[in-house]
Design a protein around this motif. Structure first.
Motif, short mmCIF file in Angstrom:
data_model
loop_
_atom_site.label_atom_id
_atom_site.label_comp_id
_atom_site.label_asym_id
_atom_site.label_seq_id
_atom_site.Cartn_x
_atom_site.Cartn_y
_atom_site.Cartn_z
N PHE A 100 0.68 -1.14 -0.02
CA PHE A 100 -0.04 -0.06 -0.19
C PHE A 100 0.86 1.30 0.09
N GLU A 101 0.25 2.28 -0.64
CA GLU A 101 1.18 3.60 -0.89
C GLU A 101 2.34 3.26 -1.54
N THR A 102 2.53 2.48 -2.37
CA THR A 102 4.03 2.55 -3.24
C THR A 102 4.09 3.51 -4.27
N TYR A 103 5.11 4.17 -4.68
CA TYR A 103 5.04 5.08 -5.86
C TYR A 103 6.33 4.90 -6.33
N ASP A 104 6.55 5.32 -7.95
CA ASP A 104 7.78 5.31 -8.39
C ASP A 104 8.26 6.80 -8.27
N PRO A 105 9.53 7.36 -8.04
CA PRO A 105 9.92 8.50 -8.04
C PRO A 105 9.07 9.75 -8.71
N LEU A 106 8.84 9.49 -10.09
CA LEU A 106 7.82 10.74 -10.63
C LEU A 106 6.73 10.66 -9.88
N SER A 107 5.84 9.53 -9.68
CA SER A 107 4.47 9.82 -9.16
C SER A 107 4.43 10.14 -8.05
N MET A 108 5.60 10.16 -7.05
CA MET A 108 5.73 10.59 -5.85
C MET A 108 5.66 12.11 -5.94
N PHE A 109 6.58 12.50 -6.95
CA PHE A 109 6.65 14.12 -7.07
C PHE A 109 5.29 14.61 -7.53
N HIS B 205 4.35 9.24 4.88
CA HIS B 205 5.16 7.91 4.88
C HIS B 205 4.65 7.28 3.38
N MET B 206 5.82 6.76 2.82
CA MET B 206 5.36 5.89 1.56
C MET B 206 6.58 5.20 1.32
N SER B 207 6.19 4.20 0.35
CA SER B 207 7.17 3.46 -0.26
C SER B 207 7.31 3.81 -1.64
N ILE B 208 8.84 3.75 -2.10
CA ILE B 208 9.10 4.26 -3.18
C ILE B 208 9.93 3.06 -3.94
N PHE B 209 9.59 2.79 -5.31
CA PHE B 209 10.11 1.49 -5.94
C PHE B 209 10.58 2.22 -7.32
N ASP B 210 12.02 2.34 -7.68
CA ASP B 210 12.58 2.68 -8.63
C ASP B 210 13.24 1.99 -9.55
N GLY B 211 12.76 0.52 -9.52
CA GLY B 211 13.01 -0.39 -10.58
C GLY B 211 14.38 -1.39 -9.94
N LEU B 212 14.94 -0.99 -8.96
CA LEU B 212 15.94 -1.73 -8.08
C LEU B 212 15.55 -2.22 -6.84
N LYS B 213 14.91 -1.39 -5.96
CA LYS B 213 14.54 -1.79 -4.80
C LYS B 213 13.44 -1.09 -4.15
N LEU B 214 12.76 -1.85 -3.21
CA LEU B 214 11.38 -1.11 -2.69
C LEU B 214 11.94 -0.52 -1.50
N ARG B 215 11.67 0.89 -1.17
CA ARG B 215 12.24 1.61 -0.13
C ARG B 215 11.12 2.15 0.76
N GLN B 216 11.22 1.92 2.09
CA GLN B 216 10.34 2.74 2.90
C GLN B 216 10.98 3.81 3.23
N MET B 217 9.97 5.12 3.21
CA MET B 217 10.74 6.33 3.15
C MET B 217 9.71 7.30 3.90
N VAL B 218 10.06 8.16 4.78
CA VAL B 218 9.58 9.15 5.46
C VAL B 218 9.98 10.58 5.35
N PHE B 219 8.98 11.25 4.74
CA PHE B 219 9.51 12.66 4.20
C PHE B 219 9.16 13.64 5.58
N HIS B 220 9.92 14.49 5.87
CA HIS B 220 9.80 15.35 7.09
C HIS B 220 9.41 16.91 6.40
N SER B 221 8.75 17.52 6.95
CA SER B 221 8.40 18.88 6.35
C SER B 221 8.81 19.91 7.18
N LYS B 222 9.75 20.97 6.74
CA LYS B 222 9.68 22.34 7.42
C LYS B 222 9.84 23.52 6.64
#
Length: 265
Positions: free
Chosen positions: A156-165, A181-198
């Motif tokens: 759930f909540e998996t995106y490629d880099p451009l759909s994330m943008f 919170h989201m998962s990013i898949f760039d063709g090599l690996k599924l990465r769990q990422m948390v974006f912090h904002s300021k």
């Protein structure tokens, strides 16, 4: 602080380019955006620098007006090119295309066309197609230099880099202190990422000093032995959410992309 163009020699006035961009404001609902009948397109052009020296030109293009099986779609294209004067040392001509659903922003397909070589980079030339099959909850990866098709689990909540943008630009309400919170898949690996904002004040090449929201996440980079780095994107802190700049904090050094121009047609 509102955005005001900074006039200088060689910079084209951008007031006309910004006309109509307001309907992408996050105060509008996604339903209102999807119901617009007219086709539109936005192109963001950037210069990438390392140690203050221009090394890359990049562009991101978002357009609507597409559909598949009755579902409206966005297409997000990106291109990264090295500057000609690097010649024999470094050549890059990479292309990316993401197709996403308008209503949910879930990716349908992500295509990478990698073409780079030179004395300072590893030679790569391949076409990779990534299918996000939500019915089977799997990601299928086909690569031109491999016969076998790879499979990965689709969470759930998996995106490629451009759909994330695109999701952050067109949909997400971004405000200081929020974690995304989201998962990013760039063709090599599924990465769990948390974006912090300021909230930060940044110096824009075309707007001058601007109040911005920076979203930032750490991640590992496959090309550098899974060493950690950072991804940062600065959006204007107003209704337009203009992506002013991006930065990759790589183990080899930071690469900073600054917005040169934004066009709408």
């Amino acid at each position: 602080m509102g955005i005001r163009p900074k006039w200088r020699w060689g910079i084209v006035p951008i007031a006309g380019i910004l006309v109509g961009i307001g309907f992408l404001a996050y105060c509008e609902s996604q339903q209102e955006i999807s119901e617009r009948k007219s086709r539109w397109e936005r192109v963001f052009s950037y210069t990438g620098t390392r140690f203050g020296i221009p090394v890359l030109k990049a562009s991101i293009q978002i357009e609507n007006g597409f559909s598949e099986q009755g579902k409206p779609l966005y297409r997000i294209r990106a291109a990264i090119n090295s500057l000609d004067y690097f010649g024999l040392f470094f050549r890059m001509n990479n292309r990316f295309l993401s197709t996403v659903e308008v209503e949910t922003f879930v990716p349908i397909q992500y295509v990478k066309e990698i073409d780079q070589d030179g004395l300072l980079v590893k030679k790569k030339h391949y076409l990779q197609t990534i299918i996000f099959d939500h019915s089977s909850k799997k990601i299928f990866v086909e690569k031109s230099d491999k016969k076998e098709k790879e499979e990965f689990p689709l969470s759930f909540e998996t995106y490629d880099p451009l759909s994330m943008f695109a999701r952050h630009y067109l949909r997400e309400e971004i405000y200081p202190g929020r974690d995304i919170h989201m998962s990013i898949f760039d063709g090599l690996k599924l990465r769990q990422m948390v974006f912090h904002s300021k909230k930060e004040e940044v110096e824009s090449k075309i707007y001058g000093k601007v109040e911005a929201i920076c979203i930032e996440s750490t991640t590992s980079f496959s090309n550098f032995g899974e060493q950690e780095g950072t991804i940062r994107i600065w959006y204007s802190a107003d209704r337009k959410k203009i992506p002013l700049s991006m930065e990759l904090g790589l183990p080899m050094g930071d690469i900073h992309f600054e917005l040169d121009e934004m066009k709408e047609r």
